[in-house]
Design an enzyme around this catalytic site. Sequence first.
Site, PDB file in Angstrom:
ATOM      1  N   LYS A 114       0.721  -1.029  -0.137  1.00  0.00           N
ATOM      2  CA  LYS A 114      -0.117  -0.055  -0.027  1.00  0.00           C
ATOM      3  C   LYS A 114       1.042   1.351   0.011  1.00  0.00           C
ATOM      4  CE  LYS A 114      -3.104   0.005   3.175  1.00  0.00           C
ATOM      5  NZ  LYS A 114      -3.717   0.297   4.554  1.00  0.00           N
ATOM      6  N   LYS A 126       2.881  -1.989  11.342  1.00  0.00           N
ATOM      7  CA  LYS A 126       1.760  -1.817  12.145  1.00  0.00           C
ATOM      8  C   LYS A 126       1.933  -2.334  13.464  1.00  0.00           C
ATOM      9  CE  LYS A 126      -2.759  -1.233  10.864  1.00  0.00           C
ATOM     10  NZ  LYS A 126      -3.080  -0.396  10.040  1.00  0.00           N
ATOM     11  N   ASP A 166      -5.817   3.482  13.530  1.00  0.00           N
ATOM     12  CA  ASP A 166      -6.455   2.438  12.929  1.00  0.00           C
ATOM     13  C   ASP A 166      -7.693   2.245  13.771  1.00  0.00           C
ATOM     14  OD1 ASP A 166      -6.011   0.270  10.593  1.00  0.00           O
ATOM     15  OD2 ASP A 166      -6.493  -0.818  12.181  1.00  0.00           O
ATOM     16  N   ASN A 240     -14.015   5.907  11.534  1.00  0.00           N
ATOM     17  CA  ASN A 240     -13.378   7.040  10.849  1.00  0.00           C
ATOM     18  C   ASN A 240     -13.514   6.914   8.979  1.00  0.00           C
ATOM     19  OD1 ASN A 240     -10.363   7.811   9.427  1.00  0.00           O
ATOM     20  ND2 ASN A 240     -11.121   9.168  10.559  1.00  0.00           N
TER      21      ASN A 240
HETATM   22  P1  NDP Z   1     -12.696   2.843  13.648  1.00  0.00           P
HETATM   23  O1  NDP Z   1     -12.426   2.204  14.822  1.00  0.00           O
HETATM   24  O2  NDP Z   1     -12.970   4.415  13.523  1.00  0.00           O
HETATM   25  O3  NDP Z   1     -14.199   2.129  13.121  1.00  0.00           O
HETATM   26  C1  NDP Z   1     -14.186   0.486  12.756  1.00  0.00           C
HETATM   27  C2  NDP Z   1     -15.773   0.439  12.504  1.00  0.00           C
HETATM   28  O4  NDP Z   1     -16.002  -0.916  12.121  1.00  0.00           O
HETATM   29  C3  NDP Z   1     -16.615   0.786  13.810  1.00  0.00           C
HETATM   30  O5  NDP Z   1     -17.936   1.281  13.260  1.00  0.00           O
HETATM   31  C4  NDP Z   1     -16.847  -0.653  14.406  1.00  0.00           C
HETATM   32  O6  NDP Z   1     -17.834  -1.001  15.089  1.00  0.00           O
HETATM   33  C5  NDP Z   1     -16.902  -1.335  13.045  1.00  0.00           C
HETATM   34  N1  NDP Z   1     -16.709  -2.827  13.293  1.00  0.00           N
HETATM   35  C6  NDP Z   1     -17.639  -3.900  13.031  1.00  0.00           C
HETATM   36  N2  NDP Z   1     -17.241  -5.322  13.419  1.00  0.00           N
HETATM   37  C7  NDP Z   1     -15.938  -4.850  13.880  1.00  0.00           C
HETATM   38  C8  NDP Z   1     -15.092  -5.802  14.055  1.00  0.00           C
HETATM   39  N3  NDP Z   1     -15.011  -7.054  14.115  1.00  0.00           N
HETATM   40  N4  NDP Z   1     -13.638  -5.242  14.292  1.00  0.00           N
HETATM   41  C9  NDP Z   1     -13.656  -4.011  14.207  1.00  0.00           C
HETATM   42  N5  NDP Z   1     -14.282  -3.227  13.965  1.00  0.00           N
HETATM   43  C10 NDP Z   1     -15.699  -3.481  13.682  1.00  0.00           C
HETATM   44  O7  NDP Z   1     -11.656   2.324  12.578  1.00  0.00           O
HETATM   45  P2  NDP Z   1     -11.535   2.740  11.191  1.00  0.00           P
HETATM   46  O8  NDP Z   1     -12.512   3.398  10.525  1.00  0.00           O
HETATM   47  O9  NDP Z   1     -10.016   3.437  11.358  1.00  0.00           O
HETATM   48  O10 NDP Z   1     -10.835   1.615  10.346  1.00  0.00           O
HETATM   49  C11 NDP Z   1     -11.765   0.720   9.531  1.00  0.00           C
HETATM   50  C12 NDP Z   1     -11.088  -0.254   8.472  1.00  0.00           C
HETATM   51  O11 NDP Z   1     -10.366   0.579   7.581  1.00  0.00           O
HETATM   52  C13 NDP Z   1      -9.996  -1.155   9.263  1.00  0.00           C
HETATM   53  O12 NDP Z   1      -9.927  -2.197   8.356  1.00  0.00           O
HETATM   54  C14 NDP Z   1      -8.658  -0.441   9.067  1.00  0.00           C
HETATM   55  O13 NDP Z   1      -7.540  -1.211   9.374  1.00  0.00           O
HETATM   56  C15 NDP Z   1      -8.869   0.229   7.697  1.00  0.00           C
HETATM   57  N6  NDP Z   1      -8.128   1.429   7.377  1.00  0.00           N
HETATM   58  C16 NDP Z   1      -8.191   2.677   8.496  1.00  0.00           C
HETATM   59  C17 NDP Z   1      -7.448   3.848   8.036  1.00  0.00           C
HETATM   60  C18 NDP Z   1      -7.423   4.861   8.705  1.00  0.00           C
HETATM   61  O14 NDP Z   1      -6.936   5.912   8.304  1.00  0.00           O
HETATM   62  N7  NDP Z   1      -8.200   4.837   9.996  1.00  0.00           N
HETATM   63  C19 NDP Z   1      -6.534   3.782   6.895  1.00  0.00           C
HETATM   64  C20 NDP Z   1      -6.643   2.493   5.973  1.00  0.00           C
HETATM   65  C21 NDP Z   1      -7.353   1.489   6.275  1.00  0.00           C
HETATM   66  P3  NDP Z   1     -17.775  -1.013  16.766  1.00  0.00           P
HETATM   67  O15 NDP Z   1     -17.673   0.709  16.943  1.00  0.00           O
HETATM   68  O16 NDP Z   1     -19.090  -1.355  17.358  1.00  0.00           O
HETATM   69  O17 NDP Z   1     -16.472  -1.730  17.203  1.00  0.00           O
HETATM   70  O1  2IT Z   2      -4.256   0.908   7.171  1.00  0.00           O
HETATM   71  C1  2IT Z   2      -3.762   1.996   7.343  1.00  0.00           C
HETATM   72  O2  2IT Z   2      -3.317   2.474   6.220  1.00  0.00           O
HETATM   73  C2  2IT Z   2      -3.801   2.847   8.353  1.00  0.00           C
HETATM   74  N1  2IT Z   2      -4.352   2.621   9.214  1.00  0.00           N
HETATM   75  C3  2IT Z   2      -3.204   4.290   8.230  1.00  0.00           C
HETATM   76  C4  2IT Z   2      -1.954   4.312   8.469  1.00  0.00           C
HETATM   77  C5  2IT Z   2      -0.957   5.626   8.634  1.00  0.00           C
HETATM   78  O3  2IT Z   2       0.178   5.605   9.138  1.00  0.00           O
HETATM   79  O4  2IT Z   2      -1.614   6.732   8.417  1.00  0.00           O
END
Ligand code: NDP
Ligand code: 2IT
Length: 444
Positions: A114, A126, A166, A240
């Site tokens: 990525k 990570k 994350d 997020n």
């Molecule tokens: P958040 O913690 O902000 O949100 C995760 C969301 O997914 C929550 O609404 C959570 O619900 C839900 N969810 C449902 N089932 C699950 C489970 N089994 N385990 C965890 N969460 C669950 O995380 P992000 O939005 O930051 O991340 C979401 C995805 O995006 C992940 O795969 C992450 O690795 C990926 N990602 C994030 C980036 C970032 O910049 N934040 C960048 C690139 C990828 P609940 O609140 O009820 O747990």
């Molecule tokens: O999965 C991802 O790319 C992230 N959670 C963000 C990593 C970062 O360094 O901003």
Amino acid sequence: MSYIDDVLAKVIEKNPSEPEFHQAVTEVFESIRPMIEANEEFYKREAILERLTEPDRMIKFRVPWVDDKGQVQVNMGMRVEFNNSIGPYKGGLRFHPSVNQGIIKFLGFEQIFKNSLTGLPIGGGKGGSDFDPKGKSDREVMAFCQSFMSELYKYIGADRDVPAGDIGVGGREIGYLFGQYKKLSGNYEGVLTGKGLSYGGSLARTEATGYGAIYIAEELFKDHGIDIAGKTVVVSGAGNVAIYAIEKAQQLGAKAVTCSDSTGWVYDPEGIDVEALKEIKEVNRARLTEYKKYRPNSEYHEGRGVWQIKCDLAVPCATQNELFLEDAKQLAANGCLAVVEGANMPTTIDATKYLQENGVYFIPGKASNAGGVAVSALEMSQNSERLSWTFEEVDSRLQTIMVDIYHNIDNAAKRYDCEGDYVAGANLAGFEKVLNAMLAQGVC
Ligand code: NDP
Ligand code: 2IT
């Protein structure tokens, strides 16, 4: 046995009980097979695949902290520094009770490719903990973060390893982690990204992952003569990534009609009210059951189910392995045009294959969610020059990066005779750059 199959078998044998890591390696190896097999003896002698799948180092530590009742709690913390061939280790920290070594290794491995695709100088890493921030007071979260950083600070640095957020790690956690790093190291430096705007954060980092996923979806559609405006979008997650994917989809004239959390999901046929969602999740840290109070005509269902809603674009933004073969069949039967992953590896391998074989465009997370880490790298640039850029500047760079990623993976797929296979394109294009850097730097 071919070199690639031999190494895959060894990876599975040497890393037992890590199914997510096996899954990520299997997918990458399948994609890069034509490249490796075209020059098998050379890559074998260089042990390129062994060097790629064995992390540079894994740091694992105890995280003791005291809860509000005075009880000592103990969690596990870890950081995988996977590959720094093209830049300092870069990747998020995940705080969730499901976190284990296999999950952090799959995420760190994916991050290598990525980060390469962003075109920016960042390597793959990570980390995380099985700590669950849900239901904890701010003081408890701070106590945990301080203890976590008391160990982690020894291994990170602005030019060495730069963690970010994350699942379960957002602005609040990054603030506490940064404060403790500064206290222990004495350095005010860009050692973490996703920081608050008053202490070195970048505008548009909060929005970047979700916005980026929709920018790449827009470019994919454009390339195939489709207008994203007017399309129906189904999103999972309510964190997020999901929130800002929904926001950008609506800004571009599409209608995002679902979101979900770990207990249930919402269907709002008139389009998700993003401001309500932000208030529920970002301000109140509450459950999605609250959504109906804002939008009485919406539906709330327990369990999972967003993929059954008819849509043109599906954007899984919750977690790994949340879109299964049955869901893929349902999406294809409902005429879904594309699945663009916001989360990391949310689609199982058989579901991915089904979508690709049944005419649904599929962009893997390592390409489509790269906007988050890309803007993290832009935050590092701003920290280095001790300046901050405007929202418009960062957002416009993000758009360019996502459009470039689309064409880079599309071209790589064409070069390797698998046009339209964006999984192969992403893995091949991401790997090529890392491979060149590894070979140039010798055996290290
Ligand atoms: P958040 O913690 O902000 O949100 C995760 C969301 O997914 C929550 O609404 C959570 O619900 C839900 N969810 C449902 N089932 C699950 C489970 N089994 N385990 C965890 N969460 C669950 O995380 P992000 O939005 O930051 O991340 C979401 C995805 O995006 C992940 O795969 C992450 O690795 C990926 N990602 C994030 C980036 C970032 O910049 N934040 C960048 C690139 C990828 P609940 O609140 O009820 O747990
Ligand atoms: O999965 C991802 O790319 C992230 N959670 C963000 C990593 C970062 O360094 O901003």
